[in-house]
Design a protein around this motif. Sequence first.
Motif, PDB file in Angstrom:
ATOM      1  N   GLU A 238       0.881  -1.124  -0.229  1.00  0.00           N
ATOM      2  CA  GLU A 238       0.141  -0.110  -0.062  1.00  0.00           C
ATOM      3  C   GLU A 238       1.097   1.278   0.062  1.00  0.00           C
ATOM      4  N   GLU A 239       1.843   1.290   0.841  1.00  0.00           N
ATOM      5  CA  GLU A 239       2.933   2.437   0.775  1.00  0.00           C
ATOM      6  C   GLU A 239       3.670   2.568  -0.431  1.00  0.00           C
ATOM      7  N   MET A 240       4.037   1.528  -1.203  1.00  0.00           N
ATOM      8  CA  MET A 240       4.613   1.567  -2.554  1.00  0.00           C
ATOM      9  C   MET A 240       3.725   2.307  -3.394  1.00  0.00           C
ATOM     10  N   ASP A 241       2.503   1.868  -3.429  1.00  0.00           N
ATOM     11  CA  ASP A 241       1.330   2.387  -4.202  1.00  0.00           C
ATOM     12  C   ASP A 241       1.032   3.810  -4.046  1.00  0.00           C
ATOM     13  N   ARG A 242       1.152   3.901  -2.653  1.00  0.00           N
ATOM     14  CA  ARG A 242       0.917   5.556  -2.479  1.00  0.00           C
ATOM     15  C   ARG A 242       2.233   6.528  -3.144  1.00  0.00           C
ATOM     16  N   VAL A 243       3.310   6.036  -3.147  1.00  0.00           N
ATOM     17  CA  VAL A 243       4.193   6.978  -3.722  1.00  0.00           C
ATOM     18  C   VAL A 243       4.553   6.995  -5.050  1.00  0.00           C
ATOM     19  N   LEU A 244       3.949   5.744  -5.727  1.00  0.00           N
ATOM     20  CA  LEU A 244       4.204   5.538  -7.040  1.00  0.00           C
ATOM     21  C   LEU A 244       3.526   6.286  -8.082  1.00  0.00           C
ATOM     22  N   LYS A 245       4.018   6.979  -8.971  1.00  0.00           N
ATOM     23  CA  LYS A 245       3.258   7.631 -10.123  1.00  0.00           C
ATOM     24  C   LYS A 245       2.553   6.998 -10.950  1.00  0.00           C
ATOM     25  N   ARG A 246       1.662   7.336 -11.779  1.00  0.00           N
ATOM     26  CA  ARG A 246       0.707   6.700 -12.744  1.00  0.00           C
ATOM     27  C   ARG A 246       2.100   6.214 -13.647  1.00  0.00           C
ATOM     28  N   HIS A 247       1.743   5.048 -14.162  1.00  0.00           N
ATOM     29  CA  HIS A 247       2.680   4.096 -15.271  1.00  0.00           C
ATOM     30  C   HIS A 247       3.851   3.861 -14.367  1.00  0.00           C
ATOM     31  N   GLY A 248       3.951   3.806 -12.912  1.00  0.00           N
ATOM     32  CA  GLY A 248       4.978   3.526 -12.355  1.00  0.00           C
ATOM     33  C   GLY A 248       5.343   2.137 -12.123  1.00  0.00           C
ATOM     34  N   GLU A 249       6.489   1.593 -12.003  1.00  0.00           N
ATOM     35  CA  GLU A 249       7.114   0.109 -11.727  1.00  0.00           C
ATOM     36  C   GLU A 249       7.551  -0.264 -10.402  1.00  0.00           C
ATOM     37  N   ILE A 250       7.017  -1.601 -10.032  1.00  0.00           N
ATOM     38  CA  ILE A 250       7.643  -1.992  -8.892  1.00  0.00           C
ATOM     39  C   ILE A 250       8.603  -3.232  -9.264  1.00  0.00           C
ATOM     40  N   CYS A 251       9.526  -3.606  -8.553  1.00  0.00           N
ATOM     41  CA  CYS A 251      10.408  -4.797  -9.022  1.00  0.00           C
ATOM     42  C   CYS A 251      10.932  -5.116  -7.366  1.00  0.00           C
ATOM     43  N   ILE A 252      10.453  -6.506  -6.954  1.00  0.00           N
ATOM     44  CA  ILE A 252      11.007  -7.101  -5.786  1.00  0.00           C
ATOM     45  C   ILE A 252      11.530  -8.321  -6.034  1.00  0.00           C
ATOM     46  N   ALA A 253      12.837  -8.213  -5.690  1.00  0.00           N
ATOM     47  CA  ALA A 253      13.576  -9.610  -5.774  1.00  0.00           C
ATOM     48  C   ALA A 253      13.755 -10.093  -4.188  1.00  0.00           C
ATOM     49  N   ASP A 254      13.134 -11.130  -3.924  1.00  0.00           N
ATOM     50  CA  ASP A 254      13.402 -11.415  -2.505  1.00  0.00           C
ATOM     51  C   ASP A 254      13.183 -12.915  -2.147  1.00  0.00           C
ATOM     52  N   LEU A 255      13.460 -13.425  -0.949  1.00  0.00           N
ATOM     53  CA  LEU A 255      13.300 -14.545  -0.534  1.00  0.00           C
ATOM     54  C   LEU A 255      11.713 -14.886  -0.216  1.00  0.00           C
ATOM     55  N   MET A 256      11.095 -15.851  -1.143  1.00  0.00           N
ATOM     56  CA  MET A 256       9.679 -16.114  -1.063  1.00  0.00           C
ATOM     57  C   MET A 256       9.478 -17.569  -1.615  1.00  0.00           C
ATOM     58  N   PHE A 257       8.332 -18.179  -1.125  1.00  0.00           N
ATOM     59  CA  PHE A 257       7.947 -19.343  -1.565  1.00  0.00           C
ATOM     60  C   PHE A 257       6.753 -19.027  -2.810  1.00  0.00           C
ATOM     61  N   LEU A 258       6.393 -20.074  -3.783  1.00  0.00           N
ATOM     62  CA  LEU A 258       5.387 -19.502  -4.619  1.00  0.00           C
ATOM     63  C   LEU A 258       3.922 -19.662  -4.227  1.00  0.00           C
ATOM     64  N   ASN A 259       3.693 -20.436  -3.163  1.00  0.00           N
ATOM     65  CA  ASN A 259       2.483 -20.419  -2.212  1.00  0.00           C
ATOM     66  C   ASN A 259       2.671 -21.280  -1.060  1.00  0.00           C
ATOM     67  N   GLU A 260       1.577 -21.232  -0.393  1.00  0.00           N
ATOM     68  CA  GLU A 260       1.710 -22.265   0.966  1.00  0.00           C
ATOM     69  C   GLU A 260       2.124 -23.787   0.588  1.00  0.00           C
ATOM     70  N   GLU A 261       1.401 -24.322  -0.438  1.00  0.00           N
ATOM     71  CA  GLU A 261       1.912 -25.900  -0.758  1.00  0.00           C
ATOM     72  C   GLU A 261       3.439 -25.944  -1.049  1.00  0.00           C
ATOM     73  N   HIS A 262       3.778 -24.852  -1.946  1.00  0.00           N
ATOM     74  CA  HIS A 262       5.279 -24.909  -2.230  1.00  0.00           C
ATOM     75  C   HIS A 262       6.147 -24.843  -0.918  1.00  0.00           C
ATOM     76  N   ARG A 263       5.716 -23.974  -0.082  1.00  0.00           N
ATOM     77  CA  ARG A 263       6.596 -23.750   1.281  1.00  0.00           C
ATOM     78  C   ARG A 263       6.543 -25.122   2.036  1.00  0.00           C
ATOM     79  N   GLN A 264       5.310 -25.754   2.146  1.00  0.00           N
ATOM     80  CA  GLN A 264       5.382 -27.109   2.914  1.00  0.00           C
ATOM     81  C   GLN A 264       6.069 -28.025   2.245  1.00  0.00           C
ATOM     82  N   HIS A 265       6.123 -28.196   0.882  1.00  0.00           N
ATOM     83  CA  HIS A 265       6.904 -29.055   0.026  1.00  0.00           C
ATOM     84  C   HIS A 265       8.634 -28.860   0.322  1.00  0.00           C
ATOM     85  N   ILE A 266       8.999 -27.586   0.228  1.00  0.00           N
ATOM     86  CA  ILE A 266      10.279 -27.306   0.589  1.00  0.00           C
ATOM     87  C   ILE A 266      10.746 -27.582   1.874  1.00  0.00           C
TER      88      ILE A 266
END
Length: 350
Positions: free
Chosen positions: A262-290
């Motif tokens: 929400e904060e990113m969306d607040r400060v971002l201009k129209r046509h703006g871009e967000i790019c996040i590279a981070d530690l994450m699982f695809l979903n809960e099923e993937h987390r449990q599998h790993i």
Amino acid sequence: MYIKEVAKKLETSTRTIRYYEEKGLITPAKEENNQYRFFNDEDLIRLSTILSLREVGLPVEAIHSLLKDKDMRVDDYLNVQRGVLYEQWLELKDMIQTLDLMTERAGKGDSVTNDLFGLAKQLKTLKAMRKNWQDKWNFDSQAHDYDQSIKMHGYKFNVHQDYETALNKVVDTIQLNSGDLFLDIGIGTGNLGSRFIESGAKVIGVDQSEEMLAVCKEKHPEIETRKGHFLALPVMNMQVDAIVSSYALHHLTDDEKLLALEEMDRVLKRHGEICIADLMFLNEEHRQHIMQSFREEGNVEAIGAIEDEYYADRSQLVDWLEKHDYTVETHQFNSILSMIYARKHVENER
């Protein structure tokens, strides 16, 4: 400058200045022959900061914690003031939005009592999230060795596997023009944000760790560093053209991650871009599998590292972005590292 002169210059009282001295917030020099207090320029800047923070309602104990370093520079003081004022402003914004909703629903009759209680509870939760996030990992202590630690190999569980590949992918994905305003949240020592300097964009790096910001500024003087965090970005509405973050979002809980979006969306201009590279699982099923795979391997190091932090559920982040009118693309580097790229829609484009 003596205490009466300081009081006149800063439009306060000598009694107030002595009070802050008693509380250990300021330590002016004293002349040997008469013990008169003498304030230099640094003392005036520090005292001005204290008065400003008191004006916006911060208690003395909180100010003492913020200004614990007696050798702070002018830009450090300004950074502290800016961060506090942004948090105050965001809190007011949340309160006004909640009051607007309450007013709207109150006009519908007594049956909305539960709705009003729910809105008040939601506001209380939101205020607590913005204020109560804590750095339990002590990033200040990691700042000077951080660049060396991310290059280490040979661990049974290496969270920085594909680190350079991920950062390069972010750089290749974000398209900036000269003069664009670019925000790196959780910038750390500047390993990602610095790669956008050559584009001619103005790079702002936000981090809650003063030591990380100091190292970043020493390495990359061109970057404007601002103290702040995901949940209270020290940037005005619709100001930035692009936002990136790497290896930082996983220090927030799931609810905090959504507030961060929400904060990113607040400060971002129209046509703006967000790019996040981070530690994450695809979903809960993937987390449990790993996690089950690590248990079967007996890899307690991996299990401990993951459970110590808050690796995201990528599907939840994507879902939030798509529901808020972003076009989203994803890329998976390995089993625990992904990238999310989102571009903001404009109403008249649809």
